[in-house]
Scaffold this motif. Structure first.
Motif, PDB file in Angstrom:
ATOM      1  N   GLN A 223      20.390 104.735  34.987  1.00 45.94           N
ATOM      2  CA  GLN A 223      20.970 106.046  34.698  1.00 45.94           C
ATOM      3  C   GLN A 223      21.109 106.867  35.993  1.00 45.94           C
ATOM      4  O   GLN A 223      20.263 106.830  36.877  1.00 45.94           O
ATOM      5  N   ARG A 224      22.214 107.620  36.091  1.00 43.63           N
ATOM      6  CA  ARG A 224      22.424 108.520  37.230  1.00 43.63           C
ATOM      7  C   ARG A 224      21.718 109.850  36.953  1.00 43.63           C
ATOM      8  O   ARG A 224      21.763 110.362  35.838  1.00 43.63           O
ATOM      9  N   PHE A 225      21.118 110.420  38.028  1.00 39.68           N
ATOM     10  CA  PHE A 225      20.385 111.667  37.869  1.00 39.68           C
ATOM     11  C   PHE A 225      20.720 112.635  39.001  1.00 39.68           C
ATOM     12  O   PHE A 225      20.873 112.226  40.159  1.00 39.68           O
TER      13      PHE A 225
ATOM     14  N   ASP B 186      28.348 111.320  32.862  1.00 37.26           N
ATOM     15  CA  ASP B 186      27.644 110.066  33.153  1.00 37.26           C
ATOM     16  C   ASP B 186      26.369 110.271  33.958  1.00 37.26           C
ATOM     17  O   ASP B 186      25.819 109.313  34.509  1.00 37.26           O
ATOM     18  N   ALA B 187      25.917 111.500  34.091  1.00 37.02           N
ATOM     19  CA  ALA B 187      24.703 111.770  34.864  1.00 37.02           C
ATOM     20  C   ALA B 187      23.859 112.823  34.144  1.00 37.02           C
ATOM     21  O   ALA B 187      24.376 113.717  33.476  1.00 37.02           O
TER      22      ALA B 187
ATOM     23  N   ARG C 249      23.173 106.566  42.753  1.00 38.18           N
ATOM     24  CA  ARG C 249      22.619 106.773  41.406  1.00 38.18           C
ATOM     25  C   ARG C 249      21.815 108.053  41.334  1.00 38.18           C
ATOM     26  O   ARG C 249      21.859 108.791  40.351  1.00 38.18           O
ATOM     27  N   LEU C 250      21.089 108.342  42.413  1.00 42.64           N
ATOM     28  CA  LEU C 250      20.223 109.523  42.439  1.00 42.64           C
ATOM     29  C   LEU C 250      20.717 110.483  43.525  1.00 42.64           C
ATOM     30  O   LEU C 250      20.926 110.093  44.665  1.00 42.64           O
ATOM     31  N   VAL C 251      20.885 111.754  43.143  1.00 41.40           N
ATOM     32  CA  VAL C 251      21.277 112.790  44.096  1.00 41.40           C
ATOM     33  C   VAL C 251      20.230 113.898  44.035  1.00 41.40           C
ATOM     34  O   VAL C 251      19.971 114.472  42.968  1.00 41.40           O
TER      35      VAL C 251
END
Length: 837
Positions: free
Chosen positions: A69-71, A45-46, A23-25
């Motif tokens: 939510q992806r970030f 989608d991010a 989800r988080l990068v």
């Protein structure tokens, strides 16, 4: 611009793939070089967020406001130390993205971070998209660095990711004086790995460390280890590598080329000069070893210093060796020579009566003529004929003086007092039609009679062996007393139905009941006079017909079909080609087998092969003593090297005179036959190939009756594995194999490759070629013991089941199919020699 676009695409693709798993990068750009790239990225989608001293706000947003939510979190400076990083818990539970080249390559290959050091060491290798794509297709879960580097080597060498195939490719390249593959290995930093692995696997370490030096050590060490007193310097794994190389159908030519070159470079011929032949029998590293063994066997034969049994064992041992095919004919010649001279030394040629002599030839003595023919043929085909020069002289002397002359003199004494050309209990050739053809007519069955001009009895014994090896064929061979004089016109006439045979005094044409028997049309007339549904035809014309259409239509009206073939006599009767009569015999065998199959395709099941006469043949130039001083005199109308036809012939002590009645003629024609094997002097005629006389070789005529069955009756011999212990407790493990039946006409030899494999199919031993061709009736004598050596890979199987597989080649291909398999348990305490790779 293109390069930037490519990087953008790679980063975009890599991040999209990461968002499918995380989800988080987090992205820390230490030198703030990627800001523009970050701004250009877009993800449906991010959401993209920049870290700029807003960690607390971000944490609230990521965990409370938007928890699913992806970030993508980007910071244009180095990653903070752990104790200063307010987002450390989120970073550790998610993913950190890197944009230096090595990281991008890792992400592209889907390799975990622990392989970053490997990629950095060989970064230039990964700068090529094709190489990366090739490597991606080869990578498997669980690959370690050594395995990945091996796959990198395989890509540079354009081979499958197998260590041995990499070496094959490198050795093939330097054979052509090229090093493109090796230079690429050096360029991409893989040469250290290559040489360290070579040292670990094979025990090779040299200040030279060149591919040719490695090759030289591997090949020479293979030779040393094959000798009982050899001094190998490398380990057993090196020995197994070379053995498997020789067995590899795709790489064996590379080995062959290098072996021949190294043999010369190392002066191998000189180094083995003083070795005993028997000490080299297990070695096949160099072709010169076979030459040394061949000379050793030849010398043993010439000097009679070893038994035929031992020499045959040596030759059998060489049949499965690497270079055997290059010397097969000379080995065959030696095998025949050893047996021939052994038979001549043992033979008792005494003859009590014509019946005794005829039957002994039929059952026993013909073998010497057959062996002589086989020796001469194979020696003429041999790869190095000069080696056999002295042996051939000895063979000619033994065959000519100790067998042929002695036998013929004894036979002449036995027939000197014969008043009529007849031997009790032996069928005369003139009764052929009555004894073999008429029975088929009485039952209204079709029969094909093939008359092979000058097919000698000894040759027919071999032909029978060849025929019964063919599926569904059975054959019965009978010896009949050939007509005298033993020449074509009379022999051909004798095989036709007749009540009387007479001669035209102007020539040697024979008439059957007043009809000329010369030529196929006349022979058809003679046949049809006896049985209308008969026909005579030449073999070539017969074979031209399409068997399933034209051929079947042709034979419909006939139950008796006589077919005439003339390879042997045609070659032998010509002075310019008589030396090739044994080669013509081999050709005739092929021709006759082809004819039988052609007949069978016409739905013909009953066949007879016979001959008009035999012949005498000596390959060497004849001595003056082989010619008689006899000069024919009287009303002579036919003179040949071996007979005279005429009337009122003047008697001579050098020739046996026969009245026509005594020979079964219906007129006053007489015959004279030079005694023993003597020839009459005739200007221009050949003298080595002759017929017409009364020697056993000329007058013992074969009748080979052949039938085609409807059910298969040929099989290969069955082999059992005598397992003994089911546990493998040594890295040199012996297995015994049992040939269940002796080889016979209908039970054929079997050649197998035997080797050990893991359950997943990986080869972990040497590959041994085993030939099962024993004719011994004693079951113990049909056992074969083979020692298998295991590779270092076998160490990984300790405590596991492994399989011994017997495989046989699929005919006409270089592929193999499984014949039999047995399972063993690997329980070896492996030595340090088998370190893991």
């Amino acid at each position: 611009m293109n390069n930037l676009s490519t990087i953008n695409q790679k980063v975009q693709a890599a991040l999209e793939k990461l968002f499918k798993q995380h989800r988080l990068v987090f992205w820390y750009d230490e030198k703030a070089e990627m800001t523009d790239l970050f701004d250009s990225l877009h993800f449906p989608d991010a959401e993209k967020i920049t870290i700029e001293n807003n960690e607390f706000t971000l944490k609230h947003k990521l965990l409370i406001e938007q928890p699913v939510q992806r970030f993508l979190l980007y910071q244009a400076k180095p990653k903070p130390l752990d104790h200063e990083n307010w987002l450390l818990d989120l970073l550790l539970s998610n993913y950190e993205f890197h944009t230096e080249a090595s990281s991008l390559y890792l992400q592209d290959l889907e390799l975990p971070p622990e392989f970053k050091s490997l990629v950095q060491q060989h970064e230039e290798f990964f700068a090529n998209e094709k190489r990366i794509n090739d490597l991606k297709t080869l990578l498997e879960p669980g690959d370690r660095e050594t395995r990945i580097r091996l796959k990198m080597l395989s890509i540079l060498c354009s081979v499958e990711p197998e260590w041995e195939k990499v070496l094959y490719a490198l050795f093939a390249e330097i054979q052509k004086n090229k090093q493109d593959k090796y230079k690429a290995i050096e360029k991409f930093g893989l040469s250290t790995f290559l040489w360290e692995t070579i040292e670990k696997k094979y025990g090779y370490k040299s200040s030279a460390s060149t591919l040719k030096d490695l090759l030289l050590h591997l090949v020479q060490d293979n030779f040393e280890r094959s000798l009982s007193a050899g001094k190998p310097k490398l380990n057993k794994e090196a020995y197994l590598f070379v053995n498997r190389w020789k067995e590899n159908s795709k790489a064996r030519q590379i080995y062959c080329d290098w072996s021949l070159q190294l043999e010369s470079d190392l002066g191998v011929e000189g180094s083995i000069q003083n070795m005993q032949t028997e000490h080299l029998l297990d070695s096949d590293t160099y072709a010169v070893i076979d030459k040394k063994i061949i000379i050793g066997i030849r010398d043993h034969i010439v000097n009679n210093t070893s038994s035929n049994y031992i020499l045959q064992e040596w030759i059998e041992k060489r049949r499965v060796k690497f270079f055997f095919a290059d010397f097969s004919q000379i080995y065959e010649a030696l095998s025949n020579a050893a047996t021939l001279l052994d038979e001549i030394r043992k033979v008792n040629l005494s003859i009590q009566s014509p019946d005794d002599g005829f039957k002994k030839y039929e059952k026993q003595w013909y073998k010497i003529d057959r062996l002589y023919r086989k020796y001469i043929f194979s020696s003429e085909q041999a790869e190095h004929q000069n080696i056999l020069k002295d042996l051939t002289l000895q063979i000619e002397k033994a065959y000519g003086n100790s067998f042929l002359l002695k036998l013929s003199d004894n036979w002449q004494h036995a027939i000197d007092d014969m008043k009529v050309w007849h031997i009790d209990h032996i069928i005369n050739q003139k009764s052929f039609y009555q004894n073999w053809v008429s029975p088929y007519l009485r039952t209204e069955n079709r029969v094909f009679v093939i008359i092979s001009d000058a097919l000698r009895y000894e040759s027919a014994t071999e032909l029978k062996d060849l025929i019964v090896k063919e599926d569904k064929y059975t054959a019965t061979l009978t010896a009949v007393l050939g007509s005298l004089p033993s020449y074509t016109q009379l022999g051909m006439a004798s095989l036709l139905p007749h009540s009387s045979l007479t001669f035209d005094e102007q020539n040697d044409i024979v008439y059957a009941d007043g009809i000329s028997t010369q030529g196929t049309p006349n022979r058809t007339k003679v046949l049809q006079k006896s049985y209308p549904g008969s026909i005579a035809i030449g073999a070539e014309d017969f074979l031209k017909m399409k068997s399933t259409t034209e051929g079947r239509e042709f034979i419909k009206p006939y139950n008796v079909i006589y077919i005439y073939s003339n390879h042997i006599d045609k070659i032998g009767d010509d002075k310019t080609s008589e030396g090739k009569v044994f080669e013509a015999t081999e050709t005739e065998f092929e021709y006759l087998l082809r004819m039988l199959k052609h007949i069978n395709n016409m739905n013909g099941y009953n066949m007879i092969i016979t001959a008009d006469h035999g012949y005498l043949y000596q390959h060497n130039r004849l001595d003056e003593s082989d010619f008689t001083e006899f000069t024919p005199s009287g009303s002579v109308f036919k003179t040949s090297r071996r007979f005279v036809l005429g009337k009122n012939l003047v008697s001579s002590s050098s020739a046996q005179k026969w009245e026509g009645k005594a020979l079964g003629f219906a007129d006053q024609t007489e015959a004279q036959i030079p005694k023993s094997i003597n020839r009459i002097r005739i200007q221009g005629a050949g003298s080595r190939f002759v017929h017409g006389g009364a020697s056993l070789q000329e007058i013992v005529v074969p009748v080979l009756e052949i039938n085609k069955a409807r059910k298969s009756d040929v099989e290969q011999v069955e082999i059992d594995i005598i397992s003994g212990s089911s546990n493998i407790t040594s890295n040199a493990f012996a297995v015994s194999f049992y040939q269940k039946q002796p080889i016979t006409d209908k039970i054929q030899p079997r050649q197998l490759k035997a080797s050990f494999y893991t359950r997943s199919g990986s080869l972990i031993s040497d590959v041994n070629t085993l030939l099962f061709n024993s004719t011994e009736k004693d079951s113990m004598a049909r056992e074969k013991r083979q020692v298998f050596l295991f590779t270092s890979e076998a160490s990984k199987q300790n405590g596991e089941d492994v399989h011994l597989k017997l495989e046989e080649q699929i005919e006409g291909t270089n592929q193999y199919k499984l014949y039999k398999m047995i399972t063993y348990r690997m329980l070896i305490a492996f030595s340090s020699e088998f370190d893991e790779f």
